[in-house]
Design a protein around this motif. Structure first.
Motif, PDB file in Angstrom:
ATOM      1  N   CYS A  37       0.767  19.630  -0.004  1.00  0.00           N
ATOM      2  CA  CYS A  37       1.099  20.436   1.165  1.00  0.00           C
ATOM      3  C   CYS A  37       0.283  21.728   1.178  1.00  0.00           C
ATOM      4  O   CYS A  37       0.254  22.474   0.193  1.00  0.00           O
ATOM      5  CB  CYS A  37       2.595  20.770   1.163  1.00  0.00           C
ATOM      6  SG  CYS A  37       3.138  21.792   2.545  1.00  0.00           S
ATOM      7  N   GLY A  38      -0.421  21.967   2.291  1.00  0.00           N
ATOM      8  CA  GLY A  38      -1.211  23.178   2.433  1.00  0.00           C
ATOM      9  C   GLY A  38      -2.605  23.109   1.856  1.00  0.00           C
ATOM     10  O   GLY A  38      -3.315  24.115   1.837  1.00  0.00           O
ATOM     11  N   GLN A  39      -3.033  21.910   1.391  1.00  0.00           N
ATOM     12  CA  GLN A  39      -4.332  21.798   0.730  1.00  0.00           C
ATOM     13  C   GLN A  39      -5.282  20.859   1.465  1.00  0.00           C
ATOM     14  O   GLN A  39      -4.857  19.874   2.089  1.00  0.00           O
ATOM     15  CB  GLN A  39      -4.147  21.313  -0.713  1.00  0.00           C
ATOM     16  CG  GLN A  39      -3.386  22.314  -1.573  1.00  0.00           C
ATOM     17  CD  GLN A  39      -3.156  21.820  -2.987  1.00  0.00           C
ATOM     18  OE1 GLN A  39      -2.998  20.631  -3.233  1.00  0.00           O
ATOM     19  NE2 GLN A  39      -3.140  22.744  -3.931  1.00  0.00           N
ATOM     20  N   ILE A  40      -6.570  21.169   1.379  1.00  0.00           N
ATOM     21  CA  ILE A  40      -7.643  20.313   1.861  1.00  0.00           C
ATOM     22  C   ILE A  40      -8.232  19.624   0.633  1.00  0.00           C
ATOM     23  O   ILE A  40      -8.744  20.290  -0.272  1.00  0.00           O
ATOM     24  CB  ILE A  40      -8.720  21.132   2.600  1.00  0.00           C
ATOM     25  CG1 ILE A  40      -8.124  21.781   3.853  1.00  0.00           C
ATOM     26  CG2 ILE A  40      -9.913  20.252   2.962  1.00  0.00           C
ATOM     27  CD1 ILE A  40      -9.060  22.786   4.528  1.00  0.00           C
ATOM     28  N   VAL A  65       7.534  24.102  -0.564  1.00  0.00           N
ATOM     29  CA  VAL A  65       8.669  23.269  -0.983  1.00  0.00           C
ATOM     30  C   VAL A  65       9.655  23.089   0.162  1.00  0.00           C
ATOM     31  O   VAL A  65      10.133  21.982   0.426  1.00  0.00           O
ATOM     32  CB  VAL A  65       9.366  23.874  -2.218  1.00  0.00           C
ATOM     33  CG1 VAL A  65      10.669  23.131  -2.520  1.00  0.00           C
ATOM     34  CG2 VAL A  65       8.445  23.817  -3.431  1.00  0.00           C
ATOM     35  N   ALA A  66       9.950  24.164   0.870  1.00  0.00           N
ATOM     36  CA  ALA A  66      10.861  24.083   2.014  1.00  0.00           C
ATOM     37  C   ALA A  66      10.299  23.186   3.108  1.00  0.00           C
ATOM     38  O   ALA A  66      11.050  22.513   3.819  1.00  0.00           O
ATOM     39  CB  ALA A  66      11.132  25.483   2.560  1.00  0.00           C
ATOM     40  N   GLY A  79       9.696  17.878  -3.045  1.00  0.00           N
ATOM     41  CA  GLY A  79       8.485  17.311  -2.453  1.00  0.00           C
ATOM     42  C   GLY A  79       8.224  15.979  -3.132  1.00  0.00           C
ATOM     43  O   GLY A  79       7.115  15.665  -3.549  1.00  0.00           O
ATOM     44  N   MET A  80       9.277  15.194  -3.223  1.00  0.00           N
ATOM     45  CA  MET A  80       9.319  13.969  -4.015  1.00  0.00           C
ATOM     46  C   MET A  80       8.338  12.906  -3.536  1.00  0.00           C
ATOM     47  O   MET A  80       8.234  12.623  -2.353  1.00  0.00           O
ATOM     48  CB  MET A  80      10.739  13.398  -3.971  1.00  0.00           C
ATOM     49  CG  MET A  80      10.918  12.055  -4.627  1.00  0.00           C
ATOM     50  SD  MET A  80      12.490  11.310  -4.152  1.00  0.00           S
ATOM     51  CE  MET A  80      12.209  10.934  -2.421  1.00  0.00           C
ATOM     52  N   LYS A  81       7.620  12.323  -4.492  1.00  0.00           N
ATOM     53  CA  LYS A  81       6.868  11.106  -4.202  1.00  0.00           C
ATOM     54  C   LYS A  81       7.844   9.928  -4.243  1.00  0.00           C
ATOM     55  O   LYS A  81       8.698   9.846  -5.138  1.00  0.00           O
ATOM     56  CB  LYS A  81       5.766  10.894  -5.236  1.00  0.00           C
ATOM     57  CG  LYS A  81       4.650  11.923  -5.162  1.00  0.00           C
ATOM     58  CD  LYS A  81       3.695  11.789  -6.319  1.00  0.00           C
ATOM     59  CE  LYS A  81       2.895  10.507  -6.250  1.00  0.00           C
ATOM     60  NZ  LYS A  81       1.928  10.413  -7.368  1.00  0.00           N
ATOM     61  N   ASN A  91       8.602  16.180  -8.444  1.00  0.00           N
ATOM     62  CA  ASN A  91       7.360  16.916  -8.235  1.00  0.00           C
ATOM     63  C   ASN A  91       7.461  17.729  -6.948  1.00  0.00           C
ATOM     64  O   ASN A  91       8.423  17.608  -6.193  1.00  0.00           O
ATOM     65  CB  ASN A  91       6.190  15.944  -8.122  1.00  0.00           C
ATOM     66  CG  ASN A  91       6.316  15.056  -6.885  1.00  0.00           C
ATOM     67  OD1 ASN A  91       7.226  14.239  -6.776  1.00  0.00           O
ATOM     68  ND2 ASN A  91       5.426  15.243  -5.926  1.00  0.00           N
ATOM     69  N   GLY A  92       6.448  18.523  -6.677  1.00  0.00           N
ATOM     70  CA  GLY A  92       6.421  19.295  -5.444  1.00  0.00           C
ATOM     71  C   GLY A  92       5.220  20.219  -5.414  1.00  0.00           C
ATOM     72  O   GLY A  92       4.500  20.373  -6.412  1.00  0.00           O
ATOM     73  N   PRO A  93       4.970  20.855  -4.276  1.00  0.00           N
ATOM     74  CA  PRO A  93       3.787  21.698  -4.105  1.00  0.00           C
ATOM     75  C   PRO A  93       4.007  23.154  -4.497  1.00  0.00           C
ATOM     76  O   PRO A  93       5.149  23.617  -4.626  1.00  0.00           O
ATOM     77  CB  PRO A  93       3.533  21.601  -2.599  1.00  0.00           C
ATOM     78  CG  PRO A  93       4.914  21.490  -2.024  1.00  0.00           C
ATOM     79  CD  PRO A  93       5.712  20.685  -3.019  1.00  0.00           C
ATOM     80  N   GLY A  94       2.910  23.871  -4.666  1.00  0.00           N
ATOM     81  CA  GLY A  94       2.961  25.320  -4.756  1.00  0.00           C
ATOM     82  C   GLY A  94       3.287  25.895  -6.126  1.00  0.00           C
ATOM     83  O   GLY A  94       3.309  25.207  -7.143  1.00  0.00           O
TER      84      GLY A  94
END
Length: 364
Positions: A47-50, A156-157, A180-182, A220-223
């Protein structure tokens, strides 16, 4: 149609646009996996990444309906050397370009991804913008705006579920906290007949324990784990009440809940070929990884945590276990999505931990 990838240091890459037509801003990172682009683009941790794919041909087996790790991809864009227009695979039901068009995700092809990857390795993860397709841009203006842009800290939100939902089974009851579950994590628990309840990232510990879980899974999750202190507090309240298994961001939150610190890696670990040593057995496993932060082992003293796994590439922490309570975590992805499967046994270890804890409670 042409498109530009412009970095905050002023570097410009000109390539061919595919996917969504609109512009996108994000943190530019790279992934060294040779396959698994569908799982990567749908991993909420991006999330938020290229994402830059270092393997030169992406999209060659298309997109299918089985390999998504989330329903809605959170990736901000993708950078590739070559995108396949005519994929070939018996499961393929659309192309990468068609998926990105449908989801409004921009992509750029035809650039030197080796040069971009070396730049990221040298300077670290960097902000970038994928311009709108066929848009004429003033590079200096774009760079100035990009340098002033503050990337969001609420990833995450953005990707966590909004409300609890069940994934029924007849085995151990597991409350899975969704940072941010896979979906591969949920699949592995279901394969072991676990009765899973997925809950939002900000669910209070009392509500989690009210479900009567045999164990709690930290996804797992982002950030940055420092951006979600409320999650650290909940994990701290759960330790000692119930067996815990944490993955990736869950691993970092667990460490912080026990008093350790975390730090940002220069360019992160992202790929399906990272060697990790299990310090308890001496065995080396090839693992799938996607994280930009790590646990600082220098801050573990006095935490009642022991190091169980270590990355062979750079020596960073890859696993922890609590000395007093049934709880362990790993930094990598044992759910094997997209692979490899060396560490899949950790889910069996979690089942055994929950069974042993239940027996102790029965005879206490």
């Amino acid at each position: 149609m042409k498109r530009y990838l412009i970095l905050e240091d002023g570097t410009v890459f000109e390539g061919e646009a595919f996917g969504g037509k609109e512009a996108s801003v994000g943190e530019v990172v790279f992934n060294t996996s040779m396959t698994g682009y569908q799982e990567i683009l749908s991993d909420p941790s991006y999330c938020g990444q290229i994402v830059t794919m270092t393997y030169p041909l992406i999209g060659n087996y298309g997109i299918n309906s089985d390999d998504f790790e989330s329903i809605e991809p959170a990736v901000k864009g993708m950078v590739v050397r070559e995108v396949a227009d005519f994929p070939s695979n018996f499961r393929c039901n659309s192309t990468l370009n068609e998926l990105f068009e449908r989801k409004g995700i921009p992509g750029i092809a035809g650039i030197d991804t080796r040069k971009l990857t070396r730049l990221i390795r040298s300077k670290g993860s960097i902000k970038g913008v994928l311009t709108a397709a066929d848009e004429e841009v003033n590079v200096s203006d774009v760079v100035e705006k990009l340098q002033q842009t503050v990337l969001p800290h609420d990833q995450v939100a953005q990707v966590s579920t909004a409300r609890p939902y069940p994934s029924p089974g007849r085995g151990k009851r597991v409350v899975l906290i969704d940072y941010g579950m896979k979906h591969g994590i949920l699949r592995e628990l279901n394969n072991r007949d676990c009765d899973v309840i997925v809950v939002p990232y900000n669910t209070p510990s009392k509500e989690i324990m009210a479900w009567g879980p045999d164990g709690v899974m930290l996804s797992n999750g982002p950030g940055d784990p420092k951006d979600v202190p409320e999650c650290v507090e909940v994990v701290g309240e759960l330790i000692g009440q119930v067996p815990i298994f944490g993955i990736c961001l869950g691993h970092q939150l667990f460490a912080r809940a026990c008093g350790a610190d975390t730090f940002k890696l220069k360019f992160g670990h992202r790929g399906g070929n990272h060697p990790v040593k299990d310090l308890t057995t001496g065995k080396v496993e090839i693992t799938s990884q996607n994280h930009g932060y790590a646990v600082d082992e220098d801050t573990l003293q006095g935490t009642r945590l022991k190091v169980t796994h270590s990355a062979l590439n750079d020596g960073t922490n890859e696993g922890l276990a609590h000395l007093d309570y049934p709880a362990f975590t790993v930094q990598y992805h044992p759910e094997s999505s997209p692979g490899p499967e060396d560490s899949n046994y950790l889910f069996d270890r979690f089942i055994e931990l929950m069974s042993a804890n239940r027996k102790e409670q029965q005879y206490a």
